[in-house]
Design a protein around this motif. Sequence first.
Motif, PDB file in Angstrom:
ATOM      1  N   PHE A  38       0.842  -1.204   0.000  1.00  0.00           N
ATOM      2  CA  PHE A  38       0.000   0.000   0.000  1.00  0.00           C
ATOM      3  C   PHE A  38       0.877   1.253   0.000  1.00  0.00           C
ATOM      4  N   GLU A  39       1.905   1.255   0.843  1.00  0.00           N
ATOM      5  CA  GLU A  39       2.783   2.420   0.936  1.00  0.00           C
ATOM      6  C   GLU A  39       3.517   2.672  -0.373  1.00  0.00           C
ATOM      7  N   GLU A  40       3.902   1.607  -1.063  1.00  0.00           N
ATOM      8  CA  GLU A  40       4.550   1.775  -2.367  1.00  0.00           C
ATOM      9  C   GLU A  40       3.622   2.422  -3.387  1.00  0.00           C
ATOM     10  N   GLU A  41       2.326   2.273  -3.173  1.00  0.00           N
ATOM     11  CA  GLU A  41       1.322   2.906  -4.045  1.00  0.00           C
ATOM     12  C   GLU A  41       0.938   4.296  -3.541  1.00  0.00           C
ATOM     13  N   GLY A  42       1.604   4.765  -2.480  1.00  0.00           N
ATOM     14  CA  GLY A  42       1.343   6.102  -1.956  1.00  0.00           C
ATOM     15  C   GLY A  42       0.255   6.158  -0.905  1.00  0.00           C
ATOM     16  N   LEU A  43      -0.196   5.016  -0.422  1.00  0.00           N
ATOM     17  CA  LEU A  43      -1.254   4.970   0.593  1.00  0.00           C
ATOM     18  C   LEU A  43      -0.640   4.657   1.953  1.00  0.00           C
ATOM     19  N   HIS A  44      -0.999   5.444   2.953  1.00  0.00           N
ATOM     20  CA  HIS A  44      -0.472   5.255   4.298  1.00  0.00           C
ATOM     21  C   HIS A  44      -1.635   5.035   5.260  1.00  0.00           C
ATOM     22  N   CYS A  45      -1.627   3.897   5.924  1.00  0.00           N
ATOM     23  CA  CYS A  45      -2.690   3.520   6.852  1.00  0.00           C
ATOM     24  C   CYS A  45      -2.192   3.722   8.274  1.00  0.00           C
ATOM     25  N   ILE A  46      -3.003   4.357   9.073  1.00  0.00           N
ATOM     26  CA  ILE A  46      -2.624   4.616  10.455  1.00  0.00           C
ATOM     27  C   ILE A  46      -3.700   4.057  11.369  1.00  0.00           C
ATOM     28  N   ASN A  47      -3.270   3.236  12.314  1.00  0.00           N
ATOM     29  CA  ASN A  47      -4.155   2.702  13.334  1.00  0.00           C
ATOM     30  C   ASN A  47      -3.930   3.543  14.594  1.00  0.00           C
ATOM     31  N   PRO A  48      -4.885   4.421  14.947  1.00  0.00           N
ATOM     32  CA  PRO A  48      -4.669   5.320  16.081  1.00  0.00           C
ATOM     33  C   PRO A  48      -5.021   4.720  17.448  1.00  0.00           C
ATOM     34  N   LEU A  49      -5.142   3.417  17.534  1.00  0.00           N
ATOM     35  CA  LEU A  49      -5.507   2.763  18.786  1.00  0.00           C
ATOM     36  C   LEU A  49      -4.559   3.191  19.910  1.00  0.00           C
ATOM     37  N   GLY A  50      -5.139   3.610  21.028  1.00  0.00           N
ATOM     38  CA  GLY A  50      -4.366   4.003  22.198  1.00  0.00           C
ATOM     39  C   GLY A  50      -3.930   5.456  22.208  1.00  0.00           C
ATOM     40  N   ILE A  74      -8.388   6.715  22.402  1.00  0.00           N
ATOM     41  CA  ILE A  74      -9.030   5.881  21.390  1.00  0.00           C
ATOM     42  C   ILE A  74      -8.890   4.438  21.855  1.00  0.00           C
ATOM     43  N   THR A  75     -10.044   3.783  22.091  1.00  0.00           N
ATOM     44  CA  THR A  75     -10.025   2.423  22.631  1.00  0.00           C
ATOM     45  C   THR A  75     -10.394   1.368  21.590  1.00  0.00           C
ATOM     46  N   LYS A  76     -10.982   1.789  20.482  1.00  0.00           N
ATOM     47  CA  LYS A  76     -11.323   0.851  19.418  1.00  0.00           C
ATOM     48  C   LYS A  76     -11.283   1.587  18.089  1.00  0.00           C
ATOM     49  N   VAL A  77     -10.747   0.917  17.073  1.00  0.00           N
ATOM     50  CA  VAL A  77     -10.682   1.502  15.731  1.00  0.00           C
ATOM     51  C   VAL A  77     -11.522   0.642  14.802  1.00  0.00           C
ATOM     52  N   ILE A  78     -12.522   1.254  14.200  1.00  0.00           N
ATOM     53  CA  ILE A  78     -13.393   0.542  13.277  1.00  0.00           C
ATOM     54  C   ILE A  78     -12.835   0.638  11.856  1.00  0.00           C
ATOM     55  N   LYS A  79     -12.362   1.830  11.489  1.00  0.00           N
ATOM     56  CA  LYS A  79     -11.697   2.039  10.198  1.00  0.00           C
ATOM     57  C   LYS A  79     -10.431   2.854  10.454  1.00  0.00           C
ATOM     58  N   PRO A  80      -9.348   2.517   9.765  1.00  0.00           N
ATOM     59  CA  PRO A  80      -8.091   3.241   9.976  1.00  0.00           C
ATOM     60  C   PRO A  80      -8.106   4.609   9.291  1.00  0.00           C
ATOM     61  N   ILE A  81      -7.163   5.445   9.682  1.00  0.00           N
ATOM     62  CA  ILE A  81      -6.927   6.720   8.995  1.00  0.00           C
ATOM     63  C   ILE A  81      -6.103   6.385   7.748  1.00  0.00           C
ATOM     64  N   VAL A  82      -6.488   6.956   6.614  1.00  0.00           N
ATOM     65  CA  VAL A  82      -5.753   6.669   5.373  1.00  0.00           C
ATOM     66  C   VAL A  82      -5.365   7.995   4.703  1.00  0.00           C
ATOM     67  N   TYR A  83      -4.083   8.084   4.395  1.00  0.00           N
ATOM     68  CA  TYR A  83      -3.542   9.219   3.651  1.00  0.00           C
ATOM     69  C   TYR A  83      -3.014   8.724   2.312  1.00  0.00           C
ATOM     70  N   LYS A  95     -11.094   9.460   6.987  1.00  0.00           N
ATOM     71  CA  LYS A  95     -10.986   9.673   8.426  1.00  0.00           C
ATOM     72  C   LYS A  95     -11.139   8.328   9.136  1.00  0.00           C
ATOM     73  N   GLY A  96     -10.421   8.199  10.233  1.00  0.00           N
ATOM     74  CA  GLY A  96     -10.590   7.007  11.050  1.00  0.00           C
ATOM     75  C   GLY A  96     -11.931   7.041  11.752  1.00  0.00           C
ATOM     76  N   ILE A  97     -12.549   5.900  11.887  1.00  0.00           N
ATOM     77  CA  ILE A  97     -13.788   5.768  12.657  1.00  0.00           C
ATOM     78  C   ILE A  97     -13.397   5.067  13.952  1.00  0.00           C
ATOM     79  N   VAL A  98     -13.595   5.761  15.080  1.00  0.00           N
ATOM     80  CA  VAL A  98     -13.056   5.270  16.349  1.00  0.00           C
ATOM     81  C   VAL A  98     -14.072   5.373  17.483  1.00  0.00           C
ATOM     82  N   ILE A  99     -13.795   4.576  18.523  1.00  0.00           N
ATOM     83  CA  ILE A  99     -14.522   4.662  19.785  1.00  0.00           C
ATOM     84  C   ILE A  99     -13.556   5.257  20.792  1.00  0.00           C
ATOM     85  N   VAL A 100     -14.040   6.236  21.554  1.00  0.00           N
ATOM     86  CA  VAL A 100     -13.209   6.966  22.508  1.00  0.00           C
ATOM     87  C   VAL A 100     -13.816   6.826  23.910  1.00  0.00           C
ATOM     88  N   GLU A 101     -12.944   6.615  24.895  1.00  0.00           N
ATOM     89  CA  GLU A 101     -13.388   6.572  26.291  1.00  0.00           C
ATOM     90  C   GLU A 101     -12.539   7.510  27.116  1.00  0.00           C
TER      91      GLU A 101
END
Length: 101
Positions: A38-50, A74-83, A95-101
């Motif tokens: 993915f990164e070689e194609e210019g896509l960067h995925c970020i998991n913001p958990l924690g 951020i306690t749960k990530v449903i979809k990652p952040i993608v650039y 945008k990341g879809i997350v659960i926050v506590e």
Amino acid sequence: MQQDIQLINQVFEIGQKIEQEQLAAKFERNFNKIYTLFEEEGLHCINPLGEKYSESRTDCEASIVGAGGRNMKITKVIKPIVYRQQQGQMVLIQKGIVIVE
């Protein structure tokens, strides 16, 4: 580009299911290779958990569990952040879809 995002979301979801079954170590190399492609194609995925969360954060859409406050995480990530890297800049394409506590 929409298919790329769908593919990333599916791979991310599979990875989360594997983690829940405590099998992540067996597939770590495979997932690292996929994310490198993915990164070689210019896509960067970020998991913001924690990560800390504040309402001024613009790269996530959050559902807040409990009372909001200053020390939300951020306690749960449903979809990652993608650039996507475009013309030397990182452009937010999901945008990341997350659960926050």
